[in-house]
Design an enzyme around this catalytic site. Structure first.
Site, mmCIF file in Angstrom:
data_model
loop_
_atom_site.group_PDB
_atom_site.id
_atom_site.type_symbol
_atom_site.label_atom_id
_atom_site.label_comp_id
_atom_site.label_asym_id
_atom_site.label_seq_id
_atom_site.Cartn_x
_atom_site.Cartn_y
_atom_site.Cartn_z
ATOM 1 N N ASN A 1 71.443 -43.355 26.405
ATOM 2 C CA ASN A 1 70.985 -44.541 25.656
ATOM 3 C C ASN A 1 69.617 -44.602 25.194
ATOM 4 O O ASN A 1 68.994 -44.060 25.727
ATOM 5 C CB ASN A 1 71.482 -46.016 26.272
ATOM 6 C CG ASN A 1 70.120 -46.627 27.080
ATOM 7 O OD1 ASN A 1 69.364 -47.149 26.340
ATOM 8 N ND2 ASN A 1 70.115 -46.244 28.424
ATOM 9 N N PHE B 1 65.495 -52.124 23.926
ATOM 10 C CA PHE B 1 65.145 -53.601 24.336
ATOM 11 C C PHE B 1 65.819 -54.482 23.094
ATOM 12 O O PHE B 1 65.039 -55.499 22.776
ATOM 13 C CB PHE B 1 63.873 -53.716 24.303
ATOM 14 C CG PHE B 1 63.194 -53.066 25.747
ATOM 15 C CD1 PHE B 1 64.001 -52.307 26.794
ATOM 16 C CD2 PHE B 1 61.741 -53.169 25.769
ATOM 17 C CE1 PHE B 1 63.284 -52.027 27.701
ATOM 18 C CE2 PHE B 1 61.145 -52.565 26.997
ATOM 19 C CZ PHE B 1 61.882 -51.992 27.911
ATOM 20 N N SER C 1 61.189 -47.848 30.673
ATOM 21 C CA SER C 1 62.218 -47.567 29.579
ATOM 22 C C SER C 1 61.696 -46.191 28.797
ATOM 23 O O SER C 1 60.617 -46.431 28.322
ATOM 24 C CB SER C 1 62.684 -48.569 28.777
ATOM 25 O OG SER C 1 63.292 -48.057 27.631
ATOM 26 N N ASN D 1 62.571 -45.674 25.769
ATOM 27 C CA ASN D 1 62.887 -45.882 24.363
ATOM 28 C C ASN D 1 62.248 -46.822 23.843
ATOM 29 O O ASN D 1 62.387 -47.410 22.444
ATOM 30 C CB ASN D 1 64.363 -46.649 24.567
ATOM 31 C CG ASN D 1 65.568 -45.695 25.063
ATOM 32 O OD1 ASN D 1 65.506 -44.447 24.964
ATOM 33 N ND2 ASN D 1 66.350 -46.231 25.694
ATOM 34 N N THR D 2 60.990 -47.327 24.320
ATOM 35 C CA THR D 2 59.933 -47.953 23.761
ATOM 36 C C THR D 2 58.813 -47.187 23.922
ATOM 37 O O THR D 2 58.330 -46.964 24.737
ATOM 38 C CB THR D 2 59.480 -49.240 24.529
ATOM 39 O OG1 THR D 2 60.873 -50.296 24.528
ATOM 40 C CG2 THR D 2 58.599 -49.855 23.801
ATOM 41 N N LYS E 1 59.760 -51.409 37.983
ATOM 42 C CA LYS E 1 60.845 -50.421 37.800
ATOM 43 C C LYS E 1 60.118 -49.148 37.358
ATOM 44 O O LYS E 1 59.731 -49.232 36.286
ATOM 45 C CB LYS E 1 61.937 -50.953 36.785
ATOM 46 C CG LYS E 1 63.135 -50.064 36.698
ATOM 47 C CD LYS E 1 64.188 -50.757 36.145
ATOM 48 C CE LYS E 1 65.638 -49.804 36.107
ATOM 49 N NZ LYS E 1 66.659 -50.523 35.511
ATOM 50 N N ASN F 1 64.979 -45.982 36.585
ATOM 51 C CA ASN F 1 65.628 -45.949 35.257
ATOM 52 C C ASN F 1 66.274 -44.836 35.211
ATOM 53 O O ASN F 1 66.357 -43.698 35.828
ATOM 54 C CB ASN F 1 64.321 -46.119 34.229
ATOM 55 C CG ASN F 1 64.866 -47.291 33.206
ATOM 56 O OD1 ASN F 1 65.717 -47.062 32.465
ATOM 57 N ND2 ASN F 1 64.111 -48.300 33.076
HETATM 58 C C1 LIG Z 1 73.170 -48.691 27.822
HETATM 59 C C2 LIG Z 1 72.032 -48.940 28.847
HETATM 60 C C3 LIG Z 1 70.962 -49.739 28.958
HETATM 61 C C4 LIG Z 1 69.895 -50.076 29.523
HETATM 62 N N1 LIG Z 1 68.993 -51.075 29.423
HETATM 63 C C5 LIG Z 1 68.049 -51.248 30.451
HETATM 64 C C6 LIG Z 1 66.950 -52.297 30.209
HETATM 65 O O1 LIG Z 1 67.120 -52.886 29.183
HETATM 66 N N2 LIG Z 1 66.033 -52.505 31.157
HETATM 67 C C7 LIG Z 1 65.962 -51.487 32.305
HETATM 68 O O2 LIG Z 1 65.072 -51.771 33.268
HETATM 69 N N3 LIG Z 1 67.022 -50.548 32.446
HETATM 70 C C8 LIG Z 1 67.934 -50.412 31.627
HETATM 71 N N4 LIG Z 1 69.110 -49.491 31.737
HETATM 72 C C9 LIG Z 1 68.882 -48.576 32.890
HETATM 73 C C10 LIG Z 1 69.660 -48.930 34.224
HETATM 74 O O3 LIG Z 1 69.382 -50.323 34.704
HETATM 75 C C11 LIG Z 1 69.538 -48.061 35.438
HETATM 76 O O4 LIG Z 1 68.477 -48.049 35.702
HETATM 77 C C12 LIG Z 1 70.220 -46.505 34.990
HETATM 78 O O5 LIG Z 1 70.952 -46.620 34.079
HETATM 79 C C13 LIG Z 1 70.416 -45.730 35.972
HETATM 80 O O6 LIG Z 1 71.296 -46.276 36.698
HETATM 81 P P1 LIG Z 1 72.866 -45.813 36.267
HETATM 82 O O7 LIG Z 1 73.127 -44.293 36.735
HETATM 83 O O8 LIG Z 1 73.651 -46.732 37.561
HETATM 84 O O9 LIG Z 1 73.204 -46.482 35.142
HETATM 85 C C14 LIG Z 1 70.054 -49.201 30.714
HETATM 86 C C15 LIG Z 1 70.815 -48.389 31.048
HETATM 87 C C16 LIG Z 1 72.004 -48.163 30.185
HETATM 88 C C17 LIG Z 1 73.087 -47.202 30.442
#
Ligand SMILES: Cc1cc2nc3c(=O)[nH]c(=O)nc-3n(C[C@H](O)[C@H](O)[C@H](O)COP(=O)(O)O)c2cc1C
Length: 346
Positions: free
Chosen positions: A115, A119, A180, A182-183, A222, A251
């Protein structure tokens, strides 16, 4: 009931564009909650002992990771599925649209997602209003905060301070997202010096807010899974010096372990799910080596099974979160993890 129908629901959802599937699923969950369909769902995990962490009491160890309920308007519904805590956000001071679409990609052959949402969120005022509308959720609400894309890094502290102040009255804990991918430039704030400056200001502001409100709200940071051992050591020192309440690791990753042959592997953004599991657990373990039990760790990253959850706990995590596992396995995964001996043991 919900668990049994997920394989079919997933088949249908995976035919849709991933972002539309996400929006429809959230809308359906909210509708089901409002109609009372989800009532009674969370009641069948016997033997779960509450867990104390950051001075808070969590009904169980498993939470929903940030990014799924970015706006904080589905907290009650996710609570019904069994999560003991829900982390909403990331939320920034001002609303923003996020990156242009497409920005969300499934890699089903790898149980993974890439992804680069960037934000997309309604801004902190609406996020706070949404949390206030939560009705029945008995668990812990984390409020994950970030900076707006057009705020230069030199002024990032101001964005975090705005969010901290606004979220303070409604959040059980506040998660500061420095990781993140992505920022642009956000991860630079994870350097030991910028992180120390930011934490110092946030801690001073917390003292003021505590005096003003009589309320204390724990602070978590985080971090990314792409940190090297030296960076982990330096950051751990900062976190210990600053008396951080918890670390959320990790993350998504900008690396592409195991997915190099997939047509979407070169999409920019963060990779989550199964290919992240090992790396994230390793980072938890390294932080735990440095932090010991002085700062609790919320372990997240590629928890796709009860075994993955147990390994995160063995690596030193106290609490767990997931996102991508829920997309691939649905509510059944929550139950499986909560019923597993490693997670239910107090
Ligand atoms: C589509 C998507 C959007 C995410 N958006 C955020 C976010 O806005 N802020 C954040 O701290 N982590 C965000 N994450 C990261 C997740 O909170 C998590 O840390 C990461 O995906 C690893 O865990 P997982 O393998 O269980 O998904 C996002 C993950 C995904 C897949």
């Amino acid at each position: 009931m919900l668990e049994g129908t997920y394989p079919l629901a997933r088949k249908l959802l995976f035919r849709l564009n991933p972002e539309r599937a996400h929006d429809w699923s959230l809308a359906a969950l909210r509708l089901a909650e409002n109609c009372g369909v989800l009532k009674g769902l969370a009641g069948d995990s016997p033997g779960l002992a509450p867990v104390k962490c950051m001075g808070l009491t969590f009904p169980n160890r498993l939470g929903l990771a940030a990014g799924m309920d970015k706006e904080g308007n589905a907290i009650d519904a996710f609570g019904r599925l069994g999560f003991g805590f829900i982390e909403i956000g990331t939320i920034t001071p001002r609303p923003q649209d996020g990156n242009p679409r497409p920005r969300l990609f499934r890699l089903p052959e790898h149980d993974a997602i890439i992804n680069r949402m960037g934000f997309n969120n309604p801004g902190v005022t609406e996020g706070v209003a949404n949390v206030r509308k939560t009705k029945g959720f008995q668990g812990v609400i984390g409020f994950n905060i970030g900076k707006n894309k057009d705020t230069p890094n030199e002024q990032a502290i101001d964005d975090y301070l705005i969010c901290l102040r606004e979220a303070w009255p409604v959040a059980d804990y506040i998660a500061v997202n420095l990781s993140s991918p992505n920022t642009p430039g956000l991860r630079d704030l994870q350097g030991p010096e910028p992180a120390a400056r930011l934490l110092d200001r946030l801690q001073s502001e917390r003292d003021i807010l505590l005096r003003e409100t009589g309320r204390q709200v724990p602070l978590a940071i985080k971090v990314a899974p792409d940190l090297q051992t030296g960076e982990i050591r330096a950051l751990s020192r900062v976190f210990l010096d600053q008396g951080l309440d918890a670390l959320i690791a990790t993350n998504t990753t900008v690396e592409r372990p195991e997915v190099g042959a997939h047509p979407s592997h070169a999409e920019a953004g963060g990779l989550s799910g199964a290919p992240l599991t090992k790396n994230s657990t390793e980072v938890i373990s390294r932080f735990h080596d440095d932090l010991g039990d002085r700062i609790p760790i919320i372990g997240v990253g590629g928890i796709m099974s009860a075994v993955d959850a147990a390994e995160k706990l063995s690596a030193g995590a106290t609490l767990l979160q997931l996102y991508t596992g829920f997309i691939y396995h649905g509510p059944k995964l929550i139950r499986e993890i909560l019923n597993s001996s490693a997670v239910s043991a107090s």
